[in-house]
Design a protein around this motif. Structure first.
Motif, mmCIF file in Angstrom:
data_model
loop_
_atom_site.group_PDB
_atom_site.id
_atom_site.type_symbol
_atom_site.label_atom_id
_atom_site.label_comp_id
_atom_site.label_asym_id
_atom_site.label_seq_id
_atom_site.Cartn_x
_atom_site.Cartn_y
_atom_site.Cartn_z
ATOM 1 N N SER A 1 1.063 0.942 4.881
ATOM 2 C CA SER A 1 0.805 1.229 6.296
ATOM 3 C C SER A 1 -0.664 0.992 6.633
ATOM 4 O O SER A 1 -1.546 1.366 5.860
ATOM 5 N N PRO A 2 -0.956 0.386 7.793
ATOM 6 C CA PRO A 2 -2.356 0.250 8.212
ATOM 7 C C PRO A 2 -3.063 1.596 8.340
ATOM 8 O O PRO A 2 -4.287 1.668 8.258
ATOM 9 N N ALA A 3 -2.293 2.653 8.525
ATOM 10 C CA ALA A 3 -2.907 3.984 8.636
ATOM 11 C C ALA A 3 -3.385 4.505 7.289
ATOM 12 O O ALA A 3 -4.236 5.399 7.238
ATOM 13 N N ALA A 4 -2.824 3.974 6.196
ATOM 14 C CA ALA A 4 -3.165 4.388 4.835
ATOM 15 C C ALA A 4 -2.811 5.860 4.613
ATOM 16 O O ALA A 4 -2.254 6.533 5.473
ATOM 17 N N ALA A 5 -3.150 6.340 3.427
ATOM 18 C CA ALA A 5 -2.803 7.709 3.059
ATOM 19 C C ALA A 5 -3.708 8.708 3.772
ATOM 20 O O ALA A 5 -4.859 8.421 4.109
ATOM 21 N N VAL A 6 -3.170 9.913 3.985
ATOM 22 C CA VAL A 6 -4.000 11.006 4.493
ATOM 23 C C VAL A 6 -4.934 11.432 3.363
ATOM 24 O O VAL A 6 -4.499 11.640 2.230
ATOM 25 N N PRO A 7 -6.237 11.546 3.620
ATOM 26 C CA PRO A 7 -7.163 11.957 2.559
ATOM 27 C C PRO A 7 -6.740 13.278 1.920
ATOM 28 O O PRO A 7 -6.332 14.220 2.614
ATOM 29 N N VAL A 8 -6.838 13.340 0.607
ATOM 30 C CA VAL A 8 -6.380 14.518 -0.133
ATOM 31 C C VAL A 8 -7.108 15.776 0.322
ATOM 32 O O VAL A 8 -6.506 16.857 0.419
ATOM 33 N N GLU A 9 -8.399 15.653 0.635
ATOM 34 C CA GLU A 9 -9.132 16.857 1.056
ATOM 35 C C GLU A 9 -8.583 17.421 2.364
ATOM 36 O O GLU A 9 -8.623 18.632 2.607
ATOM 37 N N ARG A 10 -8.063 16.560 3.229
ATOM 38 C CA ARG A 10 -7.437 17.021 4.469
ATOM 39 C C ARG A 10 -6.147 17.775 4.177
ATOM 40 O O ARG A 10 -5.854 18.812 4.768
ATOM 41 N N LEU A 11 -5.343 17.227 3.259
ATOM 42 C CA LEU A 11 -4.083 17.880 2.897
ATOM 43 C C LEU A 11 -4.347 19.252 2.290
ATOM 44 O O LEU A 11 -3.668 20.237 2.628
#
Length: 449
Positions: free
Chosen positions: A28-38
């Motif tokens: 996805s162009p959005a890429a993964a949600v940064p782990v620190e955000r999760l």
């Protein structure tokens, strides 16, 4: 037997490709949600729970069997919003368990389906328990387990007399939804002795209402893509065009720019169709002299924009159409100009309606034009196009729509202008500003390649 051996050979190939194939939001162009955000989202949820156990179920693949539609073109998988919000994963048929304790850090347990190498030959590599899942979610590998153990372990954790759900102030948190209310497993836990059930949904709504920096980035990009889609639709419009051709121009642009899907069924209503709020058949031919209402937007990385423009099919407003259009635009602008932290959305609604009332003249006949503004001015947007909220008091990080409209069925004239607004510490930002909004700018875009 030969097919089985061949499948196993290919499964070995898939296993070799794992690290590159199974990233969250892979491709996805959005890429993964940064782990620190999760991690921050899960910690915020644990803090609000105080004491107890929360259980979330991911979405499942559509089976094609009743009650799911038995049509392959209607089988796209989309993850449950709250599960994606907390894990960033698109893996179906998974569980997330959060354990909040009175003192000390809480615990997060993720259950993923075990990998099936033979099945993966047909449907692609899947994420199972292991180090990669830990890297993508920030959940310790020791707390990522197979769903084969999920229901038994969850039941033991929640229903025992020594469980956190049984201590004073402790609760079993689950989402009140039709899916859960009909789940035999969830009902068996709720009805067990010592279990105090609580609604997890309200807590999640309160967390999702104010967006973090990654969510704002996704919403900003969704709005930018949507604006470009509207511009393409304007350029494709001319007398004789079919509504679905205009829809195609917008949606093709959405996909070309990285949107995974539309945020909602596109609305392209010409003439009288523009007075029907949720008209989405999009099958009529646009005629010279008509207005066209286009309510279309993209979803980018699980976040939805919501944008509407009204345009003259012939490329030029008539004097009456222009006066009505400028009235609606003026109502929208005073509401936008009034947006800042501490203002309530209901107050903005009143501001827009007063503007329509005070500036109507005889544009809407014997009645003032606010009479024909038949829906609310605003709603929050986020992972849902009508994102849940627990308060209408604006805070920095909230994103919502401002969309006044006037609908005159007897004149076959509908006008709605809708933009996506980010509340900032200093005031606001119009995320969808890339779509022409002033009447003269709209006229310059319509029918122009």
């Amino acid at each position: 037997m030969k097919m089985l051996k061949l499948a196993l050979v290919w499964a070995g190939t898939l296993g070799q490709l794992l690290p590159g194939r199974l990233a969250a939001q892979d491709g996805s162009p959005a890429a993964a949600v940064p782990v620190e955000r999760l991690r921050a989202r899960r910690e915020a949820l644990l803090k609000k729970m105080r004491i107890g156990v929360a259980v979330l179920r991911s979405a499942s693949e559509r089976s094609g069997d009743p009650p799911d539609p038995d049509y392959p073109q209607d089988s796209d998988f989309r993850q449950d919003n709250d599960f994606f919000y907390l894990t960033g994963l698109e893996t179906p048929d998974s569980w997330l368990v959060l354990v909040a304790k009175e003192s000390g850090p809480g615990q997060v347990i993720l259950y993923l389906p075990p990998r099936d190498p033979v099945q993966e030959r047909w449907t692609g590599a899947q994420l199972g328990p292991g180090v990669l899942a830990a890297q993508e979610t920030g959940i310790p590998e020791a707390d990522i387990r197979s769903t084969e153990k999920a229901e038994a372990e969850i039941r033991d954790r929640v229903t025992g007399q020594q469980s956190l759900a049984a201590v004073p102030g402790g609760a079993f948190y689950f989402k009140h939804s039709k899916k859960n209310s009909e789940s035999e497993f969830i009902r068996s836990i709720i009805l067990a002795p010592f279990v105090q059930a609580a609604d997890l949904q309200v807590i999640l709504w309160s967390l999702r209402q104010v967006k973090d920096e990654n969510e704002i980035w996704r919403l900003r990009r969704a709005a930018e893509i949507s604006a470009q889609g509207h511009l393409a639709a304007m350029r494709a419009t001319k007398p004789g065009v079919w509504e679905y051709e205009v829809e195609a121009a917008a949606e093709g642009t959405f996909r070309r720019l990285g949107a995974e899907r539309v945020a909602y069924p596109s609305i392209v209503g010409t003439g009288g169709n523009g007075t029907v709020l949720h008209y989405d058949k999009n099958r009529a031919k646009a005629e010279s002299g008509e207005l066209m209402v286009m309510d279309m937007a993209a979803e980018f990385g699980y976040y939805a924009a919501d944008v509407t423009r009204t345009i003259p099919v012939s490329g030029h407003f008539t004097p009456h159409q222009r006066a009505l259009y400028d009235l609606v635009l003026g109502a929208q602008q005073v509401a936008i100009d009034s947006t800042r932290p501490g203002v309530r959305m209901r107050d903005l609604d009143g501001i827009a309606r007063r503007y329509l009332h005070d500036h109507s003249g005889d544009l809407c006949g014997k009645q003032t034009c606010d009479t024909f503004f038949i829906h609310g001015l605003s709603h929050h947007i986020g992972m849902d196009v009508h994102d849940p909220a627990v308060s209408d008091l604006l805070e920095p990080g909230m994103v919502f729509t401002i969309e006044p409209g006037v609908y005159l069925p007897d004149e076959k004239t509908g006008i709605r202008i809708e933009d996506d607004i980010l509340v900032t510490p200093e005031g606001h930002e119009v995320l969808s500003a890339g779509a022409p909004r002033r009447a003269e700018d709209v006229e310059k875009a319509v029918g122009k390649p």
